[in-house]
Design an enzyme around this catalytic site. Structure first.
Site, PDB file in Angstrom:
ATOM      1  N   GLU A  50       0.816  -1.219   0.000  1.00 57.49           N
ATOM      2  CA  GLU A  50       0.000   0.000   0.000  1.00 57.49           C
ATOM      3  C   GLU A  50       0.850   1.270   0.000  1.00 57.49           C
ATOM      4  O   GLU A  50       0.458   2.286  -0.572  1.00 57.49           O
ATOM      5  CB  GLU A  50      -0.940   0.006   1.208  1.00 57.49           C
ATOM      6  CG  GLU A  50      -2.059  -1.023   1.152  1.00 57.49           C
ATOM      7  CD  GLU A  50      -1.686  -2.374   1.747  1.00 57.49           C
ATOM      8  OE1 GLU A  50      -2.559  -3.248   1.868  1.00 57.49           O
ATOM      9  OE2 GLU A  50      -0.483  -2.552   2.109  1.00 57.49           O
ATOM     10  N   PHE A 112     -12.232  -6.619  13.821  1.00 61.16           N
ATOM     11  CA  PHE A 112     -11.128  -7.140  13.014  1.00 61.16           C
ATOM     12  C   PHE A 112     -10.739  -6.134  11.932  1.00 61.16           C
ATOM     13  O   PHE A 112     -11.568  -5.645  11.190  1.00 61.16           O
ATOM     14  CB  PHE A 112     -11.543  -8.475  12.369  1.00 61.16           C
ATOM     15  CG  PHE A 112     -10.488  -9.051  11.460  1.00 61.16           C
ATOM     16  CD1 PHE A 112      -9.287  -9.513  11.974  1.00 61.16           C
ATOM     17  CD2 PHE A 112     -10.696  -9.116  10.084  1.00 61.16           C
ATOM     18  CE1 PHE A 112      -8.317 -10.041  11.133  1.00 61.16           C
ATOM     19  CE2 PHE A 112      -9.744  -9.653   9.249  1.00 61.16           C
ATOM     20  CZ  PHE A 112      -8.546 -10.114   9.773  1.00 61.16           C
ATOM     21  N   GLN A 113      -9.460  -5.824  11.868  1.00 63.06           N
ATOM     22  CA  GLN A 113      -8.874  -4.886  10.905  1.00 63.06           C
ATOM     23  C   GLN A 113      -9.506  -3.494  10.987  1.00 63.06           C
ATOM     24  O   GLN A 113      -9.691  -2.810   9.986  1.00 63.06           O
ATOM     25  CB  GLN A 113      -8.943  -5.432   9.474  1.00 63.06           C
ATOM     26  CG  GLN A 113      -8.009  -6.617   9.252  1.00 63.06           C
ATOM     27  CD  GLN A 113      -7.809  -6.959   7.793  1.00 63.06           C
ATOM     28  OE1 GLN A 113      -8.651  -6.679   6.949  1.00 63.06           O
ATOM     29  NE2 GLN A 113      -6.682  -7.590   7.481  1.00 63.06           N
ATOM     30  N   LYS A 162     -17.815  -0.527   5.446  1.00 59.87           N
ATOM     31  CA  LYS A 162     -18.314  -1.592   4.570  1.00 59.87           C
ATOM     32  C   LYS A 162     -19.807  -1.467   4.308  1.00 59.87           C
ATOM     33  O   LYS A 162     -20.273  -1.682   3.177  1.00 59.87           O
ATOM     34  CB  LYS A 162     -17.994  -2.952   5.195  1.00 59.87           C
ATOM     35  CG  LYS A 162     -18.374  -4.131   4.325  1.00 59.87           C
ATOM     36  CD  LYS A 162     -17.962  -5.454   4.965  1.00 59.87           C
ATOM     37  CE  LYS A 162     -18.313  -6.628   4.055  1.00 59.87           C
ATOM     38  NZ  LYS A 162     -17.910  -7.925   4.653  1.00 59.87           N
ATOM     39  N   MET A 477      24.201   8.953   2.989  1.00 58.86           N
ATOM     40  CA  MET A 477      24.186  10.239   3.667  1.00 58.86           C
ATOM     41  C   MET A 477      24.409  10.077   5.164  1.00 58.86           C
ATOM     42  O   MET A 477      25.047  10.930   5.809  1.00 58.86           O
ATOM     43  CB  MET A 477      22.876  10.976   3.400  1.00 58.86           C
ATOM     44  CG  MET A 477      22.895  12.432   3.839  1.00 58.86           C
ATOM     45  SD  MET A 477      24.158  13.423   3.001  1.00 58.86           S
ATOM     46  CE  MET A 477      23.308  13.829   1.475  1.00 58.86           C
TER      47      MET A 477
END
Length: 579
Positions: A50, A112-113, A162, A477
């Site tokens: 993602e 959940f999630q 949802k 760096m």
């Protein structure tokens, strides 16, 4: 006429002119993904992470000026977007991120999630929404695109539960958007613009500082006209590179921590600093108390909060850079027929003297590849026509120094946040948007590994992105700072295990090439540029000791640059100046 929330999302995206989405599927957004299965108007680019999706959308936006779009699921899908969103926020990039969310009745129950992505991203989005009623969805999407692309651009997030996606209604999408308290100002104050024109006509040692705002407002033409009319030299921030042709005689390149000597000296000795679409970042100013000590400051910016935030503006002008510059050019002309060449002659002669005293150089070698040499060769072979993305660190600064950006929207780089792993997925987004252009990611071996999985995305969609890895086996760096300021104690900056990038590329079905000597650099680049339907990973094994110079140490003023002269005196070294 009734449509589900998922159908409304697709229809609204079509109305906004969206043709590409970058994303990754998951349970709560499967309704949208199902509609995309046989949709012919919108293509979803399936990234492998993602974060890669957001950076790709960011690269798409930077290279086109159009908003990038992201679609991910809830929970970890949403939280994986945060770094990309913060990157876009810091650099004012317009993206719209759609995240899935658990059903409204479960929000707050640790379902959940579930993740409070609205709360998490509130500090790093221009605005965000949690849609709780399907009847609001069409309006919210319209508002999101409007907010992302107007005023100072930025990311907007829409959280989609949802059940909202499954519910249905007869959607209503307003044609015009009016948001209370949000009214970006595009026209600059005419009196202030007149004062700016008077200051320009009186100044003997003026400098233009151009930032990313010039590119966002498509004001490059106006910037060039002002510079050429008044014979004022131009320096560009990292985000502003390409706003003014890098090969133009009035271009001084980038100022700041790793800017050119002559750009920094021009700012420090100027009597008028005209800042256009830049926010006076600390990497540009150095120690603020000593920044441009003799200069009157004109600051043009569409974001009023950027003016007087870091540097006091004697003449503040809030407005769109393009519109303000158009009026300013006419006002400058009204000031009278000036012989600008004569007025600026002594100033430009002084700048040319600084340029000759301290040109951008590097220690050339016939035995080991210098990273600057690779960047220089990329510029020569592409004639400055490529879209270049970078990772963050030494590779980024060498690119800014040694690649002359001739046009706007040809540099994609994480400036404000400094995000490692940005360049490769950003290059993917640019290649999707510009299938016929050469897109090259100039990378470090550390940064490239952070989103190396996106090689699969390139192969899947036959995207011929070229990756030029400046491989020094270090976090370059970090190592440079450790050498200069931490007594060469290289604490965890050495990458003990670096993969064989050629074999990794081949494992993904891409093309892998390697160069270990300077004589191999050009042939490898030419071979890579011939490949038209696959990504190419070029592993350039470079001098691990090389550092980025000049350098303004943290907390120092722009006048206190270090150049590495002592190193150059050790042994016989050939200095190669940038062409």
């Amino acid at each position: 006429m009734r449509k589900t929330g998922a159908e409304i999302v697709i229809e609204c995206l079509k109305k906004e002119g969206v043709r590409h989405i970058f994303g990754y599927p998951g349970g709560v957004v499967l309704g949208i993904f199902d509609l995309l299965y046989d949709n012919k108007e919108i293509q979803l680019i399936l990234t492998r992470h993602e974060q890669g999706a957001v950076h790709a959308a960011d690269g798409y936006a930077r290279s086109t000026g159009k908003p990038g779009v992201v679609l991910v699921t809830s929970g970890p899908g949403a939280t994986n977007t945060v770094t990309g969103i913060a990157t876009a926020y810091m650099d004012s990039i317009p993206i719209v991120v759609f995240t899935g969310q658990v059903p409204t009745k479960l929000i707050g129950n640790d379902a959940f999630q579930e993740a409070d992505i609205v709360g998490i991203t509130r500090p790093c989005t221009k605005h965000n929404y949690l849609v709780k009623d399907v009847k609001d969805l069409a309006r919210v999407i319209r508002e999101a695109f409007y907010i992302a692309t107007t005023g100072r651009p930025g990311p907007v997030l829409i959280d989609l539960p949802k059940d909202v996606l499954a519910d249905s209604c007869t959607p209503h999408c307003p044609e015009k958007i009016h948001l209370k308290g949000y009214n970006p100002k595009y026209e600059g104050n005419k009196w202030m613009i007149k004062q700016a024109a008077k200051a320009i006509s009186k100044a003997k040692r003026a400098v233009i500082l151009a930032g990313g705002g010039v590119i966002h407002s498509e004001a490059s033409k106006e910037l060039r006209e002002l510079a050429e009319l008044t014979q004022i030299p131009v320096v560009m921030t990292l985000m502003g590179l390409g706003a003014f042709s890098g090969s133009h005689p009035l271009s001084l390149g980038m100022p700041g921590m790793h800017g050119s000597y002559y750009a920094n000296m021009a700012i420090q000795e100027s009597d008028l600093l005209i800042c256009i679409g830049a926010r006076f970042d600390d990497r540009v100013t150095g120690r603020l108390s000593d920044f441009a000590p003799h200069a009157k400051v004109i600051h043009i910016d569409i974001d009023p909060t950027s003016i007087n935030k870091n540097v006091y503006a004697h003449i503040p002008i809030v407005g769109d850079a393009k519109r303000v510059l158009r009026v300013l050019i006419e006002e400058v002309k009204e000031e009278g027929p000036h012989k600008w060449d004569a007025i600026r002659k002594a100033w430009l002669r002084q700048i040319e003297k600084w340029r000759k005293e301290r040109p951008l150089t590097y220690e050339y070698s016939d035995e080991v590849i210098k990273p600057q040499f690779v960047v220089e060769k990329i510029y020569e072979l592409t004639r400055g026509e490529a879209i270049i993305s970078t990772e963050v660190g030494q590779n980024q600064m060498w690119t800014a120094q040694f690649y002359k950006f001739e046009k706007p929207r040809t540099l994609l780089s994480s400036g404000g946040l400094g995000t490692m792993g940005y360049g490769f997925p950003a290059a993917i987004g640019a290649q999707v948007a510009h299938p016929d252009k050469i897109v090259i990611d100039i990378a470090g071996d550390g940064s490239f590994q952070m989103n190396i999985q996106e090689l699969a995305t390139c192969v899947t969609y036959k995207l011929p992105v070229k990756v030029a890895i400046l491989n020094n086996m270090y976090l370059g760096m970090v190592r440079q700072w450790q050498e200069l300021f931490y007594s060469e104690r290289y604490s965890y900056s050495y990458l003990d295990v670096v993969p064989d990038f050629v074999r990794v590329a081949e494992a993904y079905g891409a093309v892998g090439l390697r160069a270990t000597r300077p004589s191999e650099v050009e042939p490898v680049l030419k071979e890579a540029l011939k490949v038209k339907d696959l990504p190419v990973v070029m592993d350039f094994v470079v001098d691990w000791k090389e550092k980025v110079y000049p350098m303004v140490p943290a907390g120092a003023s722009l006048s206190e640059m270090i150049f590495g002269d002592e190193e150059k005196k050790k042994g016989k070294k050939k200095l190669r100046a940038v062409k």
